[in-house]
Design a protein around this motif. Structure first.
Motif, PDB file in Angstrom:
ATOM      1  N   ASP A  11       0.857  -1.190   0.000  1.00  0.00           N
ATOM      2  CA  ASP A  11       0.000   0.000   0.000  1.00  0.00           C
ATOM      3  C   ASP A  11       0.889   1.234   0.000  1.00  0.00           C
ATOM      4  OD1 ASP A  11      -2.090  -1.770   0.466  1.00  0.00           O
ATOM      5  OD2 ASP A  11      -2.071  -1.432   2.633  1.00  0.00           O
ATOM      6  N   TYR A  12       0.457   2.251  -0.698  1.00  0.00           N
ATOM      7  CA  TYR A  12       1.088   3.569  -0.554  1.00  0.00           C
ATOM      8  C   TYR A  12       0.053   4.490   0.079  1.00  0.00           C
ATOM      9  CZ  TYR A  12       4.624   2.130  -4.027  1.00  0.00           C
ATOM     10  OH  TYR A  12       5.624   1.498  -4.704  1.00  0.00           O
ATOM     11  N   ILE A  13       0.518   5.472   0.833  1.00  0.00           N
ATOM     12  CA  ILE A  13      -0.397   6.476   1.380  1.00  0.00           C
ATOM     13  C   ILE A  13      -0.167   7.761   0.607  1.00  0.00           C
ATOM     14  CG2 ILE A  13      -1.120   7.725   3.464  1.00  0.00           C
ATOM     15  CD1 ILE A  13      -1.397   4.737   3.856  1.00  0.00           C
ATOM     16  N   LYS A  14      -1.207   8.280  -0.013  1.00  0.00           N
ATOM     17  CA  LYS A  14      -1.089   9.509  -0.787  1.00  0.00           C
ATOM     18  C   LYS A  14      -2.240  10.432  -0.391  1.00  0.00           C
ATOM     19  CE  LYS A  14       0.583  10.015  -5.520  1.00  0.00           C
ATOM     20  NZ  LYS A  14       0.548   9.363  -6.815  1.00  0.00           N
ATOM     21  N   ASN A  15      -1.926  11.653   0.024  1.00  0.00           N
ATOM     22  CA  ASN A  15      -2.951  12.593   0.489  1.00  0.00           C
ATOM     23  C   ASN A  15      -3.893  11.928   1.498  1.00  0.00           C
ATOM     24  OD1 ASN A  15      -1.864  14.411  -1.322  1.00  0.00           O
ATOM     25  ND2 ASN A  15      -3.243  13.736  -2.962  1.00  0.00           N
ATOM     26  N   LYS A  18      -5.164   5.602   1.235  1.00  0.00           N
ATOM     27  CA  LYS A  18      -4.360   4.397   1.034  1.00  0.00           C
ATOM     28  C   LYS A  18      -4.586   3.868  -0.367  1.00  0.00           C
ATOM     29  CE  LYS A  18      -5.232   0.305   3.056  1.00  0.00           C
ATOM     30  NZ  LYS A  18      -5.409  -0.658   4.142  1.00  0.00           N
ATOM     31  N   ILE A  19      -3.470   3.639  -1.112  1.00  0.00           N
ATOM     32  CA  ILE A  19      -3.604   3.017  -2.438  1.00  0.00           C
ATOM     33  C   ILE A  19      -3.056   1.601  -2.322  1.00  0.00           C
ATOM     34  CG2 ILE A  19      -3.114   3.271  -4.900  1.00  0.00           C
ATOM     35  CD1 ILE A  19      -1.979   6.041  -4.249  1.00  0.00           C
ATOM     36  N   ASN A  20      -3.923   0.641  -2.559  1.00  0.00           N
ATOM     37  CA  ASN A  20      -3.523  -0.766  -2.457  1.00  0.00           C
ATOM     38  C   ASN A  20      -3.030  -1.215  -3.839  1.00  0.00           C
ATOM     39  OD1 ASN A  20      -5.286  -3.868  -1.836  1.00  0.00           O
ATOM     40  ND2 ASN A  20      -3.187  -3.319  -1.400  1.00  0.00           N
ATOM     41  N   VAL A  21      -1.704  -1.173  -4.044  1.00  0.00           N
ATOM     42  CA  VAL A  21      -1.156  -1.422  -5.384  1.00  0.00           C
ATOM     43  C   VAL A  21      -0.955  -2.917  -5.647  1.00  0.00           C
ATOM     44  CG1 VAL A  21       0.786  -0.954  -6.927  1.00  0.00           C
ATOM     45  CG2 VAL A  21      -0.029   0.821  -5.402  1.00  0.00           C
ATOM     46  N   ILE A  22      -0.307  -3.620  -4.746  1.00  0.00           N
ATOM     47  CA  ILE A  22      -0.123  -5.072  -4.897  1.00  0.00           C
ATOM     48  C   ILE A  22      -1.047  -5.753  -3.897  1.00  0.00           C
ATOM     49  CG2 ILE A  22       1.540  -6.990  -4.772  1.00  0.00           C
ATOM     50  CD1 ILE A  22       2.223  -5.053  -7.014  1.00  0.00           C
ATOM     51  N   GLY A  39       1.170  -5.287 -17.671  1.00  0.00           N
ATOM     52  CA  GLY A  39       0.009  -4.650 -17.058  1.00  0.00           C
ATOM     53  C   GLY A  39      -0.034  -3.199 -17.477  1.00  0.00           C
ATOM     54  N   GLU A  40      -1.215  -2.621 -17.435  1.00  0.00           N
ATOM     55  CA  GLU A  40      -1.361  -1.215 -17.822  1.00  0.00           C
ATOM     56  C   GLU A  40      -0.553  -0.321 -16.882  1.00  0.00           C
ATOM     57  OE1 GLU A  40      -5.525  -0.426 -17.575  1.00  0.00           O
ATOM     58  OE2 GLU A  40      -5.963  -2.070 -18.954  1.00  0.00           O
ATOM     59  N   SER A  41      -0.301   0.887 -17.350  1.00  0.00           N
ATOM     60  CA  SER A  41       0.422   1.863 -16.540  1.00  0.00           C
ATOM     61  C   SER A  41      -0.277   2.035 -15.183  1.00  0.00           C
ATOM     62  CB  SER A  41       0.429   3.184 -17.306  1.00  0.00           C
ATOM     63  OG  SER A  41       1.038   4.164 -16.527  1.00  0.00           O
ATOM     64  N   GLY A  42       0.525   2.003 -14.130  1.00  0.00           N
ATOM     65  CA  GLY A  42      -0.021   2.216 -12.794  1.00  0.00           C
ATOM     66  C   GLY A  42      -0.510   0.956 -12.115  1.00  0.00           C
ATOM     67  N   LYS A  43      -0.379  -0.176 -12.775  1.00  0.00           N
ATOM     68  CA  LYS A  43      -0.870  -1.434 -12.188  1.00  0.00           C
ATOM     69  C   LYS A  43       0.064  -2.001 -11.121  1.00  0.00           C
ATOM     70  CE  LYS A  43      -4.768  -2.783 -14.122  1.00  0.00           C
ATOM     71  NZ  LYS A  43      -5.925  -3.210 -13.348  1.00  0.00           N
ATOM     72  N   GLY A  44       1.287  -1.447 -11.053  1.00  0.00           N
ATOM     73  CA  GLY A  44       2.178  -1.893  -9.975  1.00  0.00           C
ATOM     74  C   GLY A  44       3.359  -2.735 -10.416  1.00  0.00           C
ATOM     75  N   LYS A  45       3.741  -2.671 -11.693  1.00  0.00           N
ATOM     76  CA  LYS A  45       4.857  -3.501 -12.197  1.00  0.00           C
ATOM     77  C   LYS A  45       6.172  -3.109 -11.496  1.00  0.00           C
ATOM     78  CE  LYS A  45       4.057  -2.141 -16.436  1.00  0.00           C
ATOM     79  NZ  LYS A  45       2.896  -1.264 -16.139  1.00  0.00           N
ATOM     80  N   THR A  46       6.466  -1.793 -11.518  1.00  0.00           N
ATOM     81  CA  THR A  46       7.708  -1.335 -10.877  1.00  0.00           C
ATOM     82  C   THR A  46       7.670  -1.625  -9.385  1.00  0.00           C
ATOM     83  OG1 THR A  46       8.017   0.396 -12.518  1.00  0.00           O
ATOM     84  CG2 THR A  46       9.120   0.712 -10.417  1.00  0.00           C
ATOM     85  N   THR A  47       6.518  -1.404  -8.777  1.00  0.00           N
ATOM     86  CA  THR A  47       6.391  -1.666  -7.341  1.00  0.00           C
ATOM     87  C   THR A  47       6.713  -3.127  -7.050  1.00  0.00           C
ATOM     88  OG1 THR A  47       4.724   0.059  -7.116  1.00  0.00           O
ATOM     89  CG2 THR A  47       4.774  -1.634  -5.399  1.00  0.00           C
ATOM     90  N   LEU A  48       6.151  -4.031  -7.847  1.00  0.00           N
ATOM     91  CA  LEU A  48       6.413  -5.456  -7.617  1.00  0.00           C
ATOM     92  C   LEU A  48       7.905  -5.761  -7.737  1.00  0.00           C
ATOM     93  CD1 LEU A  48       5.367  -8.339  -7.148  1.00  0.00           C
ATOM     94  CD2 LEU A  48       5.136  -8.562  -9.627  1.00  0.00           C
TER      95      LEU A  48
HETATM   96  N1  LIG Z   1       6.234   6.183  -3.608  1.00  0.00           N
HETATM   97  C1  LIG Z   1       4.950   6.209  -3.969  1.00  0.00           C
HETATM   98  N2  LIG Z   1       4.047   6.883  -3.239  1.00  0.00           N
HETATM   99  C2  LIG Z   1       2.742   6.898  -3.559  1.00  0.00           C
HETATM  100  N3  LIG Z   1       2.230   6.268  -4.642  1.00  0.00           N
HETATM  101  C3  LIG Z   1       3.084   5.590  -5.415  1.00  0.00           C
HETATM  102  C4  LIG Z   1       4.489   5.520  -5.130  1.00  0.00           C
HETATM  103  N4  LIG Z   1       5.083   4.766  -6.078  1.00  0.00           N
HETATM  104  C5  LIG Z   1       4.109   4.377  -6.924  1.00  0.00           C
HETATM  105  N5  LIG Z   1       2.908   4.864  -6.530  1.00  0.00           N
HETATM  106  C6  LIG Z   1       1.621   4.634  -7.171  1.00  0.00           C
HETATM  107  O1  LIG Z   1       1.428   3.221  -7.245  1.00  0.00           O
HETATM  108  C7  LIG Z   1       0.826   2.863  -8.475  1.00  0.00           C
HETATM  109  C8  LIG Z   1       1.682   1.822  -9.187  1.00  0.00           C
HETATM  110  O2  LIG Z   1       2.905   2.424  -9.603  1.00  0.00           O
HETATM  111  P1  LIG Z   1       4.019   1.604 -10.399  1.00  0.00           P
HETATM  112  O3  LIG Z   1       5.092   2.560 -10.768  1.00  0.00           O
HETATM  113  O4  LIG Z   1       4.396   0.421  -9.619  1.00  0.00           O
HETATM  114  O5  LIG Z   1       3.171   1.144 -11.673  1.00  0.00           O
HETATM  115  P2  LIG Z   1       3.661   0.607 -13.098  1.00  0.00           P
HETATM  116  O6  LIG Z   1       2.731  -0.502 -13.458  1.00  0.00           O
HETATM  117  O7  LIG Z   1       5.110   0.277 -13.047  1.00  0.00           O
HETATM  118  O8  LIG Z   1       3.406   1.858 -14.024  1.00  0.00           O
HETATM  119  P3  LIG Z   1       4.148   2.330 -15.397  1.00  0.00           P
HETATM  120  O9  LIG Z   1       3.847   1.268 -16.422  1.00  0.00           O
HETATM  121  O10 LIG Z   1       3.472   3.623 -15.723  1.00  0.00           O
HETATM  122  O11 LIG Z   1       5.613   2.483 -15.093  1.00  0.00           O
HETATM  123  C9  LIG Z   1       0.639   4.150  -9.255  1.00  0.00           C
HETATM  124  O12 LIG Z   1      -0.697   4.588  -9.052  1.00  0.00           O
HETATM  125  C10 LIG Z   1       1.603   5.119  -8.607  1.00  0.00           C
HETATM  126  O13 LIG Z   1       1.145   6.450  -8.669  1.00  0.00           O
END
Ligand SMILES: Nc1ncnc2c1ncn2[C@@H]1O[C@H](COP(=O)(O)OP(=O)(O)OP(=O)(O)O)[C@@H](O)[C@H]1O
Length: 216
Positions: A11-15, A18-22, A39-48
């Motif tokens: 989860d990330y906390i933004k404003n 809570k954003i539940n990414v994975i 996965g589409e942009s923002g789906k959490g690939k980099t986070t994973l």
């Molecule tokens: N440090 C952070 N703090 C708050 N939110 C974050 C943070 N890092 C990523 N996010 C949010 O988490 C979500 C997933 O981000 P992530 O970069 O993992 O996605 P992605 O699938 O790799 O996207 P892309 O294909 O655009 O690179 C996005 O909504 C992003 O805004």
């Protein structure tokens, strides 16, 4: 080395929200195989990938390297494991501008005294040869093309002989020809050396080489 993930959540906390990414991600990544995360942009690939590379902490869940749980270890031990076992290739190369190609590649090995300087140089030269970059060893990153810079990024990731190679969009800034060189190298390197490779890619560069594709 195998990598297993159980009930991984991030989860990330933004404003104050809570954003539940994975969400409860489970997977068994096997040694010697290439996994492509899509996965589409923002789906959490980099986070994973950053969680798997122990670059940031999960909110909950477990990560095992073979049978050893690694995510619960203290940061110093995790950092040590990461340095020894994981090679990371970045989308934007991440080379140090003031160091030559060779210095970029040997930097960690020498700083961490894993090898003698001569041994580190000899290992780096072998990898540069495999990547057709020997003639660039004493050049600075700004003197190289994007494709050459990324091959240096690959050399830096593999010189320490990692068990796991992780690439976050490793070819997305490159043209088709350079992209193919890097994908081919990664494929052969992982197959020949029984390495586990996990990459993301928004295009089809890795599709035909991946043993499994994971859609987030
Ligand atoms: N440090 C952070 N703090 C708050 N939110 C974050 C943070 N890092 C990523 N996010 C949010 O988490 C979500 C997933 O981000 P992530 O970069 O993992 O996605 P992605 O699938 O790799 O996207 P892309 O294909 O655009 O690179 C996005 O909504 C992003 O805004």
């Amino acid at each position: 080395m195998d990598l297993r993930v159980k009930n991984l959540c991030k989860d990330y906390i933004k404003n104050k929200r809570k954003i539940n990414v994975i969400k409860n991600f489970n997977y068994h990544f096997k040694s010697g195989k290439i996994y492509l995360v899509k996965g589409e942009s923002g789906k959490g690939k980099t986070t994973l990938l950053t969680l798997l590379a122990l670059l940031q902490n999960e909110t909950s869940g477990s990560i095992y390297f073979d049978d050893k749980q690694v995510n619960a270890l203290n940061n110093e031990v995790k950092c040590q494991i990461r340095r020894e076992k994981i090679g990371v290739i970045y989308q934007d190369f991440n080379l140090l501008d003031r160091l030559t190609v060779l210095e970029n590649i040997i930097l960690l090995d020498v700083c961490e005294k894993r090898k003698s300087k001569q041994e580190a140089i000899s290992d780096a030269e072998k990898i540069l040869e495999m990547l057709n970059l020997s003639h660039r060893a004493n050049h600075y990153p700004f003197e190289l093309s994007g494709g050459e810079q990324q091959r240096v990024g690959v050399a830096r990731a593999v010189v320490k002989n990692p068990s796991i190679l992780i690439g976050d969009e490793p070819v997305s800034n490159l043209d088709a020809e350079n992209s193919k060189k890097i994908v081919d190298f990664i494929k052969h390197y992982c197959r020949d050396n029984n390495k586990l490779c996990i990459v993301t890619s928004h295009d089809e560069s890795f599709d035909q080489y991946a043993d499994e594709i994971i859609y987030l």
